[in-house]
Design a protein around this motif. Structure first.
Motif, PDB file in Angstrom:
ATOM      1  N   ARG A  20       0.828  -1.209   0.000  1.00  0.00           N
ATOM      2  CA  ARG A  20       0.000   0.000   0.000  1.00  0.00           C
ATOM      3  C   ARG A  20       0.859   1.254   0.000  1.00  0.00           C
ATOM      4  NH1 ARG A  20      -4.567  -1.647   4.546  1.00  0.00           N
ATOM      5  NH2 ARG A  20      -5.672  -3.199   3.243  1.00  0.00           N
ATOM      6  N   LYS A  21       1.957   1.179   0.727  1.00  0.00           N
ATOM      7  CA  LYS A  21       2.858   2.336   0.794  1.00  0.00           C
ATOM      8  C   LYS A  21       3.493   2.615  -0.564  1.00  0.00           C
ATOM      9  CE  LYS A  21       6.694   4.203   3.511  1.00  0.00           C
ATOM     10  NZ  LYS A  21       7.665   3.947   4.596  1.00  0.00           N
ATOM     11  N   LYS A  22       3.875   1.511  -1.250  1.00  0.00           N
ATOM     12  CA  LYS A  22       4.470   1.670  -2.578  1.00  0.00           C
ATOM     13  C   LYS A  22       3.468   2.290  -3.553  1.00  0.00           C
ATOM     14  CE  LYS A  22       7.866  -2.089  -2.379  1.00  0.00           C
ATOM     15  NZ  LYS A  22       8.263  -3.400  -2.963  1.00  0.00           N
ATOM     16  N   LYS A  23       2.207   1.800  -3.496  1.00  0.00           N
ATOM     17  CA  LYS A  23       1.165   2.347  -4.368  1.00  0.00           C
ATOM     18  C   LYS A  23       0.916   3.817  -4.071  1.00  0.00           C
ATOM     19  CE  LYS A  23      -1.385  -1.917  -5.249  1.00  0.00           C
ATOM     20  NZ  LYS A  23      -2.680  -2.635  -5.077  1.00  0.00           N
ATOM     21  N   THR A  24       0.895   4.121  -2.776  1.00  0.00           N
ATOM     22  CA  THR A  24       0.678   5.520  -2.379  1.00  0.00           C
ATOM     23  C   THR A  24       1.818   6.404  -2.873  1.00  0.00           C
ATOM     24  OG1 THR A  24      -0.507   4.787  -0.405  1.00  0.00           O
ATOM     25  CG2 THR A  24       0.298   7.060  -0.425  1.00  0.00           C
ATOM     26  N   ASN A  25       3.033   5.919  -2.751  1.00  0.00           N
ATOM     27  CA  ASN A  25       4.198   6.692  -3.208  1.00  0.00           C
ATOM     28  C   ASN A  25       4.176   6.903  -4.725  1.00  0.00           C
ATOM     29  OD1 ASN A  25       5.171   6.902  -0.619  1.00  0.00           O
ATOM     30  ND2 ASN A  25       6.574   5.157  -0.775  1.00  0.00           N
ATOM     31  N   ARG A  26       3.811   5.839  -5.450  1.00  0.00           N
ATOM     32  CA  ARG A  26       3.739   5.966  -6.902  1.00  0.00           C
ATOM     33  C   ARG A  26       2.670   6.959  -7.320  1.00  0.00           C
ATOM     34  NH1 ARG A  26       4.789   0.187  -7.062  1.00  0.00           N
ATOM     35  NH2 ARG A  26       2.538  -0.208  -7.117  1.00  0.00           N
ATOM     36  N   ARG A  27       1.539   6.895  -6.627  1.00  0.00           N
ATOM     37  CA  ARG A  27       0.447   7.830  -6.933  1.00  0.00           C
ATOM     38  C   ARG A  27       0.872   9.263  -6.620  1.00  0.00           C
ATOM     39  NH1 ARG A  27      -3.168   5.573  -4.025  1.00  0.00           N
ATOM     40  NH2 ARG A  27      -3.944   4.151  -5.620  1.00  0.00           N
ATOM     41  N   LEU A  28       1.571   9.412  -5.508  1.00  0.00           N
ATOM     42  CA  LEU A  28       2.037  10.743  -5.111  1.00  0.00           C
ATOM     43  C   LEU A  28       3.027  11.293  -6.129  1.00  0.00           C
ATOM     44  CD1 LEU A  28       2.129  13.022  -3.029  1.00  0.00           C
ATOM     45  CD2 LEU A  28       3.958  11.760  -1.858  1.00  0.00           C
ATOM     46  N   ILE A  29       3.962  10.440  -6.557  1.00  0.00           N
ATOM     47  CA  ILE A  29       4.950  10.865  -7.559  1.00  0.00           C
ATOM     48  C   ILE A  29       4.260  11.264  -8.866  1.00  0.00           C
ATOM     49  CG2 ILE A  29       6.853  10.055  -9.019  1.00  0.00           C
ATOM     50  CD1 ILE A  29       7.742   8.308  -6.637  1.00  0.00           C
ATOM     51  N   PHE A  30       3.234  10.480  -9.262  1.00  0.00           N
ATOM     52  CA  PHE A  30       2.501  10.778 -10.495  1.00  0.00           C
ATOM     53  C   PHE A  30       1.825  12.145 -10.407  1.00  0.00           C
ATOM     54  CE2 PHE A  30      -1.661  10.778 -12.592  1.00  0.00           C
ATOM     55  CZ  PHE A  30      -1.257  10.659 -13.915  1.00  0.00           C
TER      56      PHE A  30
END
Length: 261
Positions: A20-30
């Motif tokens: 979940r943290k990885k997904k959140t980070n990717r979404r944030l970066i996007f």
């Protein structure tokens, strides 16, 4: 039997949290990247870099760059990406001497206006000089040709605009291979034929013809000349009845008889 390995919830929770943290980070970066891209686009559009820096005109010979740009209503204050190409081309096309227009972008910030002018078919001789005649019968009064080239015939004694327009259309319809053989065309109207013209050809012959159906009649000129002896010169009369060749000796005698009569 092989025993199934049971993974407890406690063991799975850290992995789920990590995913979940990885997904959140990717979404944030996007979203952050998208935000900066949008900010960059807005900043670019608001900066001088997005404006037109150069306007180039090509294909023109008689119409000046300044006149074409003025008709396009383009300026260096325009946004490079906000210009409607077809709209600006239509504006340039309103110029009476322009036939075709194409407006395009050239990166990074140049607008190119490519034009095709109406064809020049002759030079009209006037008291104060020679002026190019366009295919539509318009005389370029603003262009005084001081040094003539042999790219088009000279029109002499054409004082009536109606006949100028008609001869212009006929010359445009005539193949260039034939029109290039014509040196001068003199309008010599008579009571019987107000459309009568007299031509001086570059190969030494003279031609009597008429403005009406001029292009149709003159198309046969090369074929007529090819049938004459190379050392024979004279007047070729081309009209409704076909073509008649009169050597200069005979033509001079006929003129003398007409004068005596």
């Amino acid at each position: 039997m092989e025993e199934k390995k049971v993974v407890s919830i406690e063991d799975r929770i850290p992995k789920l949290k990590q995913e979940r943290k990885k997904k959140t980070n990717r979404r944030l970066i996007f979203y952050v990247s998208l935000f900066f891209i949008l900010i960059s686009i807005v900043a670019y559009l608001q900066s001088p870099l997005s404006r037109v820096q150069h306007i180039t005109v090509t294909g023109n010979e008689y119409v000046t760059n300044e006149a074409i740009i003025a008709f396009s209503e383009l300026s260096e204050e325009d946004n490079f990406w906000g210009i409607k190409m077809s709209q600006r081309a239509a504006k340039v096309g309103e110029h009476p001497e322009i036939k075709e227009v194409q407006v395009t972008r050239e990166l990074p910030n140049t607008i190119v206006i490519k034009v095709e002018e109406l064809d020049k078919v002759a030079y009209v001789k006037k008291e104060d000089g020679y002026y190019p005649l366009l295919e539509n019968g318009e005389i370029l009064e603003s262009v005084d040709v001081s040094s003539l080239s042999s790219d088009a015939p000279i029109l002499n004694n054409f004082t009536n605009n109606t006949y100028i327009i008609e001869i212009a259309k006929e010359l445009y319809a005539l193949p260039h291979a034939v029109s290039s053989l014509i040196s001068e065309i003199s309008w010599q109207p008579s009571d019987a034929n107000p459309y009568k013209v007299w031509l001086f050809m570059n190969d030494g012959y003279e031609v009597e013809s008429t403005i009406r159906n001029f292009a149709t009649y003159l198309k046969s000129y090369p074929s007529i000349v090819s049938q004459l002896a190379k050392d024979q010169t004279g007047v070729i009369r081309i009209g409704d009845g076909g073509a008649i060749f009169d050597p200069y000796e005979k033509a001079n005698k006929e003129e003398d008889n007409e004068t005596a009569g």
